[in-house]
Design a protein around this motif. Structure first.
Motif, PDB file in Angstrom:
ATOM      1  N   ASN A  35       0.817  -1.215   0.000  1.00  0.00           N
ATOM      2  CA  ASN A  35       0.000   0.000   0.000  1.00  0.00           C
ATOM      3  C   ASN A  35       0.857   1.275   0.000  1.00  0.00           C
ATOM      4  N   THR A  36       1.894   1.263  -0.789  1.00  0.00           N
ATOM      5  CA  THR A  36       2.764   2.442  -0.907  1.00  0.00           C
ATOM      6  C   THR A  36       2.762   2.930  -2.358  1.00  0.00           C
ATOM      7  N   PRO A  37       3.083   4.212  -2.593  1.00  0.00           N
ATOM      8  CA  PRO A  37       3.142   4.701  -3.983  1.00  0.00           C
ATOM      9  C   PRO A  37       4.225   3.982  -4.784  1.00  0.00           C
ATOM     10  N   LEU A  38       4.100   4.005  -6.101  1.00  0.00           N
ATOM     11  CA  LEU A  38       5.090   3.353  -6.972  1.00  0.00           C
ATOM     12  C   LEU A  38       6.455   4.023  -6.849  1.00  0.00           C
ATOM     13  N   PHE A  39       6.438   5.359  -6.757  1.00  0.00           N
ATOM     14  CA  PHE A  39       7.693   6.102  -6.683  1.00  0.00           C
ATOM     15  C   PHE A  39       7.450   7.430  -5.969  1.00  0.00           C
ATOM     16  N   VAL A  40       8.389   7.827  -5.114  1.00  0.00           N
ATOM     17  CA  VAL A  40       8.272   9.107  -4.407  1.00  0.00           C
ATOM     18  C   VAL A  40       9.573   9.883  -4.573  1.00  0.00           C
ATOM     19  N   ALA A  41       9.471  11.144  -4.974  1.00  0.00           N
ATOM     20  CA  ALA A  41      10.644  12.022  -5.048  1.00  0.00           C
ATOM     21  C   ALA A  41      10.406  13.166  -4.071  1.00  0.00           C
ATOM     22  N   THR A  42      11.353  13.393  -3.172  1.00  0.00           N
ATOM     23  CA  THR A  42      11.196  14.419  -2.142  1.00  0.00           C
ATOM     24  C   THR A  42      12.265  15.487  -2.291  1.00  0.00           C
ATOM     25  N   TYR A  43      11.853  16.740  -2.101  1.00  0.00           N
ATOM     26  CA  TYR A  43      12.798  17.853  -2.210  1.00  0.00           C
ATOM     27  C   TYR A  43      13.726  17.848  -1.003  1.00  0.00           C
ATOM     28  N   GLN A  51      17.813  25.063  -8.164  1.00  0.00           N
ATOM     29  CA  GLN A  51      16.612  24.900  -7.346  1.00  0.00           C
ATOM     30  C   GLN A  51      16.930  25.155  -5.884  1.00  0.00           C
ATOM     31  N   VAL A  54      17.027  28.868  -5.057  1.00  0.00           N
ATOM     32  CA  VAL A  54      15.678  29.441  -4.941  1.00  0.00           C
ATOM     33  C   VAL A  54      15.120  29.106  -3.566  1.00  0.00           C
ATOM     34  N   LYS A  55      15.315  27.841  -3.190  1.00  0.00           N
ATOM     35  CA  LYS A  55      14.789  27.379  -1.912  1.00  0.00           C
ATOM     36  C   LYS A  55      15.431  28.133  -0.751  1.00  0.00           C
ATOM     37  N   ILE A  58      13.985  31.585  -0.216  1.00  0.00           N
ATOM     38  CA  ILE A  58      12.655  31.529   0.424  1.00  0.00           C
ATOM     39  C   ILE A  58      12.828  31.255   1.920  1.00  0.00           C
ATOM     40  N   GLU A  62      11.482  33.559   5.012  1.00  0.00           N
ATOM     41  CA  GLU A  62      10.668  33.026   6.116  1.00  0.00           C
ATOM     42  C   GLU A  62      11.331  33.326   7.458  1.00  0.00           C
TER      43      GLU A  62
ATOM     44  N   MET B  40      -2.423   6.081   1.218  1.00  0.00           N
ATOM     45  CA  MET B  40      -1.184   6.390   0.502  1.00  0.00           C
ATOM     46  C   MET B  40      -0.857   7.875   0.610  1.00  0.00           C
ATOM     47  N   GLN B  43       0.956   9.169   3.688  1.00  0.00           N
ATOM     48  CA  GLN B  43       2.414   8.949   3.747  1.00  0.00           C
ATOM     49  C   GLN B  43       3.195  10.094   3.092  1.00  0.00           C
ATOM     50  N   GLN B  98       7.164  20.154  -2.918  1.00  0.00           N
ATOM     51  CA  GLN B  98       8.052  19.504  -1.944  1.00  0.00           C
ATOM     52  C   GLN B  98       8.194  18.004  -2.195  1.00  0.00           C
ATOM     53  N   ARG B  99       7.147  17.396  -2.717  1.00  0.00           N
ATOM     54  CA  ARG B  99       7.184  15.938  -2.911  1.00  0.00           C
ATOM     55  C   ARG B  99       6.257  15.560  -4.066  1.00  0.00           C
ATOM     56  N   ILE B 100       6.727  14.635  -4.894  1.00  0.00           N
ATOM     57  CA  ILE B 100       5.889  14.119  -5.989  1.00  0.00           C
ATOM     58  C   ILE B 100       5.863  12.601  -5.862  1.00  0.00           C
ATOM     59  N   ALA B 101       4.673  12.028  -5.926  1.00  0.00           N
ATOM     60  CA  ALA B 101       4.573  10.562  -5.813  1.00  0.00           C
ATOM     61  C   ALA B 101       3.689  10.001  -6.916  1.00  0.00           C
ATOM     62  N   VAL B 102       4.144   8.933  -7.553  1.00  0.00           N
ATOM     63  CA  VAL B 102       3.305   8.224  -8.534  1.00  0.00           C
ATOM     64  C   VAL B 102       2.498   7.199  -7.748  1.00  0.00           C
ATOM     65  N   LEU B 125      10.967  19.358  -8.496  1.00  0.00           N
ATOM     66  CA  LEU B 125      10.972  19.602  -7.047  1.00  0.00           C
ATOM     67  C   LEU B 125      11.586  20.974  -6.754  1.00  0.00           C
TER      68      LEU B 125
END
Lengths: 72, 384
Positions: A35-43, A51, A54-55, A58, A62, B40, B43, B98-102, B125
């Motif tokens: 029950n997890t996503p196929l792929f996750v990309a995190t900043y 990038q 830029v971050k 910001i 803040e 999902m 998470q 911040q985050r992208i998930a398929v 991102l």
């Protein structure tokens, strides 16, 4: 001779295809069970390159706002 | 005579059983589907520890004992080769991704893997959702790239609306899915019918011209030849909700309709890009036409195609169960096993004419199934 070669080709191809399909079933079953996503990309804040710059700006903005609020 | 009758009755039973199995797989697949999307999405929170659903496509993340949101999660989908690709995007209050998930994809997994490995998602991102996303297509996986970028844009849209009151996707013009390649498929199929009907002296040359054109256009240029996954997409009805590329479905539909109408298959000898590749390799080597006549060799590909279609229907993902060497041959995309399969097919093609066509190609079982049932239905009507 050619018939034997085609026979060998048939057997090897059938085995490869069966293993390929078996692995696909295994992958999809495990994916559903987890029950997890196929792929996750995190900043990442530690990222390099444009990038990240830029971050950083910001973040600074803040931080400056928070500092101003606290010192009022 | 007795043997023919026995074979026919065996085929009748197999035909009925295969239709029942396909229906059962479809039904079992519908009972299996569970709504686990919110689990999902939870998470994907970064700062927040609680999730509130605002609407179908938008969630807000918040911290306990604090009513105001700390981030937003948008959901969106794009149309790929085999159907929808669903994506979730976590966005900060300033609008930074911040985050992208398929979350799920009905594309062929190796094509999606290629897009993911190209770091397309990583490039987005940190970008602000107010700015336009300029993304370069991934060569060889354009449809999957378009599906993913479309899904990301659509996922960012409800957040953009909530934070800045901008609705960008609705303002964008939706492009037509009917392309010149689809027209080319129709034109080439018509020409294949003419080439097969003609008694011209140069018939063989015309046939070669068709094969080479098809190999270049539907093979190496677009890799849009149909496979077992296209058959799965067609019978599952996934194409009704939209596809990124209709060319293979159009080709397959025309082939099926033509077999039903005339009992003839013009695709394999005149249009199949992989058949053309094998023919070219046969010209390079010293080949002969050899067939394996035993019943096992005839029934195994039928069983294999049935299992593949049933799995595609059960998992609601026919594109995942493609087992042909086409992806590797025309785009170098596929698993290691399919790479080995392609390599041995190429080598064998130098000695035996069209080895894939004579063994595991799903086109033969499909043609046999349609022809047999056509004949069966015809005989029932004749008796009446």
């Amino acid at each position: 001779m050619r018939k034997k070669l085609l026979f060998v080709f048939y057997i090897v191809s059938a085995m490869i295809v069966c293993v390929h399909l078996g692995l696909r079933v295994n992958y999809l079953t495990q994916l559903e069970a987890s029950n997890t996503p196929l792929f996750v990309a995190t900043y990442s804040d530690n990222a390099t390159g444009p990038q990240a710059r830029v971050k950083d700006s910001i973040n600074y903005k803040e931080w400056a706002e928070k500092y101003e609020d606290q010192t009022k | 005579m007795y043997s023919k009758k026995r074979s026919d009755s065996r085929k009748k039973v197999a035909s009925i059983v295969s239709v029942i199995l396909l229906l059962l797989s479809w039904y079992a697949g519908s009972t299996r589907i569970t709504d686990n999307q919110s689990g999902m999405v939870e998470q994907l929170l970064i700062k927040g520890d609680g999730l509130n659903q605002i609407d179908d496509r938008l969630y807000e993340g918040s911290i306990a004992n604090n009513l105001s949101p700390v981030e937003y999660i948008g959901l969106g989908s794009g149309i790929g080769y085999g159907g929808m690709t669903e994506v979730a995007v976590t966005v900060s209050l300033l609008g930074d991704i911040q985050r992208i998930a398929v979350l799920s994809s009905k594309d062929t997994s190796s094509y999606l893997d290629k897009v993911i490995q190209s770091n397309l998602m990583e490039k987005l991102l940190g970008q602000n959702i107010k700015s336009s996303f300029d993304i370069d297509g991934v060569s060889g996986a354009t449809v999957s790239t378009n599906a993913l970028t479309e899904a990301i844009k659509r996922a960012a849209d409800p957040v953009s609306m909530e934070l800045f009151g901008i609705n960008r996707v609705e303002n964008e013009k939706s492009s037509s899915h009917f392309r010149w390649l689809d027209l080319m498929a129709i034109a080439m199929f018509m020409m294949a019918i003419l080439v097969n009907k003609t008694r011209h002296q140069q018939k063989s040359m015309f046939n070669w011209a068709m094969l080479l054109t098809s190999m270049c256009v539907f093979g190496f240029y677009s890799s849009s030849l149909f496979s077992s996954s296209t058959m799965g997409i067609l019978i599952s009805g996934a194409w009704l909700s939209g596809l990124g590329n209709y060319t293979s479905i159009i080709l397959l539909s025309m082939v099926i309709l033509y077999i039903i109408a005339t009992n003839k298959n013009v695709y394999c000898n005149t249009l199949c890009p992989f058949g053309a590749t094998q023919e070219c390799l046969a010209k390079l080597g010293n080949t002969k036409t050899i067939s394996l006549t035993s019943g096992v060799f005839e029934w195994f590909p039928r069983g294999l195609l049935l299992v593949t279609l049933c799995l595609g229907l059960y998992y609601r993902n026919p594109a995942s169960f493609s087992y042909e060497p086409f992806g590797i041959m025309f785009g170098m995309i596929g698993s290691m096993y399919l790479f080995v399969l392609t390599a041995i097919t190429v080598v064998t093609s130098l000695v035996v004419k069209r080895p894939w066509c004579r063994t595991l190609c799903p086109m033969n079982p499909m043609t046999d199934f349609i022809r047999f049932n056509r004949q069966w239905i015809k005989s029932i009507f004749k008796k009446r």
